[in-house]
Write an enzyme that holds these catalytic residues in place. Structure first.
Site, PDB file in Angstrom:
ATOM      1  N   THR A  16       0.822  -1.218   0.000  1.00 22.91           N
ATOM      2  CA  THR A  16       0.000   0.000   0.000  1.00 22.91           C
ATOM      3  C   THR A  16       0.856   1.267   0.000  1.00 22.91           C
ATOM      4  OG1 THR A  16      -0.148  -0.091   2.403  1.00 22.91           O
ATOM      5  CG2 THR A  16      -1.940  -1.131   1.184  1.00 22.91           C
ATOM      6  N   LYS A  42      -4.135  -2.875   7.227  1.00 24.04           N
ATOM      7  CA  LYS A  42      -4.833  -2.514   5.983  1.00 24.04           C
ATOM      8  C   LYS A  42      -5.582  -3.702   5.379  1.00 24.04           C
ATOM      9  CE  LYS A  42      -3.067   1.775   5.590  1.00 24.04           C
ATOM     10  NZ  LYS A  42      -1.991   2.343   4.806  1.00 24.04           N
ATOM     11  N   ILE A  95      14.095  -5.093  -2.228  1.00 22.81           N
ATOM     12  CA  ILE A  95      14.438  -3.967  -3.098  1.00 22.81           C
ATOM     13  C   ILE A  95      15.028  -2.822  -2.281  1.00 22.81           C
ATOM     14  CG2 ILE A  95      13.498  -2.329  -4.790  1.00 22.81           C
ATOM     15  CD1 ILE A  95      13.263  -5.356  -5.568  1.00 22.81           C
ATOM     16  N   THR A  96      14.589  -2.677  -1.054  1.00 22.29           N
ATOM     17  CA  THR A  96      14.935  -1.539  -0.199  1.00 22.29           C
ATOM     18  C   THR A  96      16.439  -1.254  -0.156  1.00 22.29           C
ATOM     19  OG1 THR A  96      13.077  -2.229   1.166  1.00 22.29           O
ATOM     20  CG2 THR A  96      14.584  -0.601   2.121  1.00 22.29           C
ATOM     21  N   GLU A  97      16.779   0.040  -0.301  1.00 21.61           N
ATOM     22  CA  GLU A  97      18.163   0.488  -0.199  1.00 21.61           C
ATOM     23  C   GLU A  97      18.346   1.153   1.162  1.00 21.61           C
ATOM     24  OE1 GLU A  97      19.273   3.361  -3.165  1.00 21.61           O
ATOM     25  OE2 GLU A  97      21.322   3.500  -2.431  1.00 21.61           O
ATOM     26  N   TYR A 158      20.257  -3.414 -17.052  1.00 23.68           N
ATOM     27  CA  TYR A 158      19.304  -3.056 -18.112  1.00 23.68           C
ATOM     28  C   TYR A 158      20.068  -2.780 -19.409  1.00 23.68           C
ATOM     29  CZ  TYR A 158      16.776  -1.728 -13.798  1.00 23.68           C
ATOM     30  OH  TYR A 158      16.243  -1.680 -12.541  1.00 23.68           O
ATOM     31  N   GLU A 208      31.505  -5.353 -10.392  1.00 21.37           N
ATOM     32  CA  GLU A 208      32.057  -4.017 -10.239  1.00 21.37           C
ATOM     33  C   GLU A 208      33.140  -4.055  -9.172  1.00 21.37           C
ATOM     34  OE1 GLU A 208      28.474  -1.900  -9.119  1.00 21.37           O
ATOM     35  OE2 GLU A 208      28.862  -2.229  -7.007  1.00 21.37           O
ATOM     36  N   HIS A 246      27.428   2.693  -4.921  1.00 19.43           N
ATOM     37  CA  HIS A 246      27.045   1.522  -4.140  1.00 19.43           C
ATOM     38  C   HIS A 246      27.887   1.436  -2.874  1.00 19.43           C
ATOM     39  CE1 HIS A 246      25.362  -0.793  -7.848  1.00 19.43           C
ATOM     40  NE2 HIS A 246      24.436  -0.058  -7.266  1.00 19.43           N
TER      41      HIS A 246
END
Lengths: 292, 451
Positions: A16, A42, A95-97, A158, A208, A246
């Site tokens: 959400t 929720k 995904i969180t950074e 990508y 890298e 990074h």
């Protein structure tokens, strides 16, 4: 393909929230089978038609979900990951950074204890083109085919996927393992999965500067991996001692240089491309004798 | 110089439609925008109170704070204060920022019998190699302390100015050890690193002992560690206790490194942290109230532009070339730099504007590179995953209108690319769909242009 396919039943933790909702929509549009969202307090709501539950346990009980993508703020991520593991989820995509490493350490340890897979944190996610997209990757640049990809970077993945797709080289699965120094799935585990996958004919390894994961992967390839691997290493021009975006991308005390990684890969018989287009050229050169 | 400033979570997820420059007139006005006093102070010092912010954010933002992309290195005196807070013995000390304080602060400490000659004077700088650079001196009386202090305070070590001096007693050392905790990326955990040789760089030590820290943690591992250093009796117990306290502070404060080098055993059997180094993990800063407001006084070693970028959530590393590089994503930025070099150009910088860069952040990135007089041509390479190309295009229009003479090569591809092309149609900005073509164009222009 590895780890995800059309049978993957995904929940979105933090569905959400702004990021969670936006990417729930994008993943649905791609065709990912999202069975539930989870946000405490929720339950009863819907996000783009996906039912929301208060807890992962409730979501799993109702839907039989087997994977989770986590879009919650950094300081809450460790708790969310533990919740998913306790509910029996075996594939976590974070995904969180900006998760403090001491939280990641605990998360990685719990994932190992549960025999689960963790992709990330701070990663773009995973895609099996045409079947399942988990995370924030732009689905349109990928195409189904025989190339397995493993990468620490998002946009660079990508770029190289685009070069492959434009050269008519589709991908079996692309895994973005993330740029944090401490993370779940690593090169070695992913290489092993690709080695066992009959649809994967060649592997692209994108690395890298920083750490020694690429050197270790090179040694592992030399010893264990029979499928052809093409490499790409970012950061050849990076100055020492500076963190290049990074958290893990830093050359310190002469260690973790691009040169050392390229040499290690070369000595394992892995060609390292200098441009994204060259990755496609090398792959084509390797695959053409096989297919003809 | 315009600086974009907002909460990084909002930057990543909000589509900004309008932005304006705001001059902040005092902390009270800042507070109405959700900017706390310490952030306001930083804006005032670093950016002369100027703030570019979207109207949307102004109404929505609950809290504006500094975006950080580096780890916080602490001065020796700060590390030792933390050691003391957690019960690790450190020498008594006074810290001075001017030579005149020898007569006031130091004399008072001597009067109270807190310190006595001979004393050690140590430069406080955020860099290694202090001893070799002459940053540590001994004084036998007040007159000598004064002359040493005035010299040391002028000393630059690795180009960094000495901020202050830490004055401590000269101790009788029987043995020097090394003790640290850091993160081990290969094992994926924190580890103890110890050596019976202290006071030297740990990389050059031949008998290093390490011990991985696993959950659940047990303090007996510190006794195993002390034993592995061949310690006995009181020394074993004291060193193990210090290692345990080091673990407690490492975990409680979310550190990347806690190092005591040397940890000394004195002739009278005391175990004391003689020097200390602490690196705080930047991602944890927001949950560590102890370090609130510390980042601003720890930006040594960065160029002025790097400092500005750091505080506005952009990752800038400056190099010596003339092609200013801006991309989204760290890997792509590095790869673009490498390609520039491979095709015969020289990168002027690494600037990762981050995934999901919007108009304001892209504009801030362009302005920071524009500010570097060495840059002949800017190469903007954006491959939109979560980054919307139309946001980037709007930033470009604003930038090109501000700096019509700026030579810029743009590669833009991804989400909303068609809208971006429409937006840019009226400006003479050519878009390259392919990365290699864009890089070659930028390199060729960097060679041909005379600025």
């Amino acid at each position: 393909m590895i780890l995800v396919n059309k049978d993957t039943k995904l929940i979105v933790q933090g569905a959400t929230g702004k990021m969670g909702a936006a990417h729930t929509k994008r993943m649905l549009n791609y065709g990912t089978n999202i069975v539930a969202g989870v946000t405490p307090g929720k339950s009863g709501q819907e996000v783009h038609g996906v039912p929301v539950y208060d807890t992962v346990k409730a979501a799993v009980r109702q839907t039989g979900a087997n994977a989770s993508v986590i879009f919650v703020p950094p300081y809450l991520t460790y708790d969310a990951a533990s919740e998913a593991l306790a509910a029996g989820i075996k594939l976590l995509v974070v995904i969180t950074e900006g998760i403090p490493p001491l939280d990641t350490i605990k998360m990685v340890q719990e994932v190992k204890e549960q025999n689960a897979y963790l992709i990330g944190p701070n990663c773009p996610g995973i895609i099996t083109p045409g079947q399942c997209l988990i995370g924030i990757l732009p689905g349109s640049i990928f195409k189904s085919g025989p190339i397995g990809m493993i990468s620490k970077s998002g946009t660079l993945t990508y770029e190289i996927a685009l070069a492959l797709t434009e050269a008519n080289l589709g991908q079996s699965t692309c895994v973005g393992v993330g740029g944090d120094p401490i993370k779940g799935l690593d090169y070695k585990e992913t290489l092993t999965l690709f080695a066992k996958d009959p649809e994967t004919k060649a592997i692209v390894l994108i690395g890298e500067i920083g750490g020694s994961a690429e050197e270790e992967a090179a040694a592992f390839i030399k010893e264990k991996i029979k499928k052809p691997v093409v490499g790409f290493i970012a950061g050849q021009t990076a100055p020492p001692g500076k963190r290049m975006g990074h958290a893990g991308a830093i050359v310190s005390a002469g260690k973790g240089t691009a040169q050392s990684k390229i040499e290690a890969l070369n000595s394992a018989g892995v060609k390292v491309a200098k441009t994204p287009a060259e990755v496609a050229t090398y792959i084509n050169a390797i695959l053409s004798p096989i297919s003809h | 110089m315009l600086v974009y400033w907002a909460d990084k979570n909002i930057v990543c997820t909000e589509a900004l439609t309008q932005s304006f420059v705001l001059k902040l007139h005092g902390p009270d006005q800042a507070a109405t925008l959700g900017i706390d006093r310490y952030s306001y102070k930083s804006i005032k010092i670093l950016f002369k109170g100027l703030l570019v912010i979207s109207t949307e954010i102004c109404s929505k933002v609950a809290k504006v704070r500094i975006c950080r992309r580096t780890n916080l290195n602490l001065y020796e005196y700060e590390a030792k204060q933390i050691f003391a807070n957690y019960g690790i013995p450190v020498p008594p000390s006074v810290r001075i920022t001017g030579a005149e304080e020898i007569k006031t602060k130091l004399s008072a400490a001597i009067k109270e019998s807190k310190l006595s000659f001979p004393l050690t004077l140590k430069c406080q700088v955020l860099t290694g190699g202090r001893g070799k650079a002459g940053g540590i001196k001994f004084a036998k009386d007040t007159a000598e302390a004064e002359s040493i202090a005035s010299n040391l305070l002028k000393l630059k070590i690795n180009d960094l100015a000495t901020q202050s001096l830490l004055i401590e007693p000269k101790l009788d050392i029987a043995q020097e050890l090394y003790l640290a905790i850091t993160l081990d990326r290969n094992q994926g955990c924190a580890i103890f690193i110890a050596s019976a040789e202290g006071g030297i760089e740990i990389e050059s030590s031949h008998n290093v002992v390490t011990s991985a820290i696993l959950y659940p943690y047990h303090s007996y591992v510190t006794r195993d560690l002390a034993q592995a250093l061949d310690l006995k009796g009181n020394a074993l117990v004291k060193v193990a206790d210090i290692a345990n306290k080091l673990y407690q502070l490492f975990i409680s404060l979310d550190l990347d490194l806690a190092e005591i080098n040397p940890l000394i055993i004195t002739k009278s059997g005391d175990v004391i942290a003689l020097d200390g180094k602490i690196i705080v993990n930047d991602d944890a800063l927001d949950r560590q109230p102890y370090f609130k407001g510390w980042l601003e006084k720890h930006l040594d070693g960065l160029t002025a532009r790097e400092q500005k970028s750091k505080l506005s959530g952009l990752n800038l590393v400056e190099l010596k070339g003339n092609i200013g590089i801006i991309c989204n994503g760290a890997g792509l930025t590095m790869a673009t730099m490498d390609m520039v070099k491979a095709f015969g150009g020289e990168p002027a910088n690494f600037l990762d504007a981050g995934g999901g860069s919007d108009q304001a952040k892209t504009l801030a990135a362009l302005e920071i590179v524009q500010d570097n007089p060495d840059v002949k041509v800017i190469l903007l390479n954006i491959l939109g995953g979560i980054t919307a190309c139309d946001e980037v295009a709007r930033a470009l229009v604003e930038f090109v209108d501000r700096h019509p003479k700026r030579d810029i090569v743009v590669r833009l591809r991804g989400n909303n690319q068609d809208i971006a092309e429409e937006i840019l149609a009226e400006r003479s900005v050519k878009l390259f769909p392919n990365i290699e073509d864009a890089v070659k164009e930028a390199v060729s222009r960097s060679h041909s242009l005379v600025k």
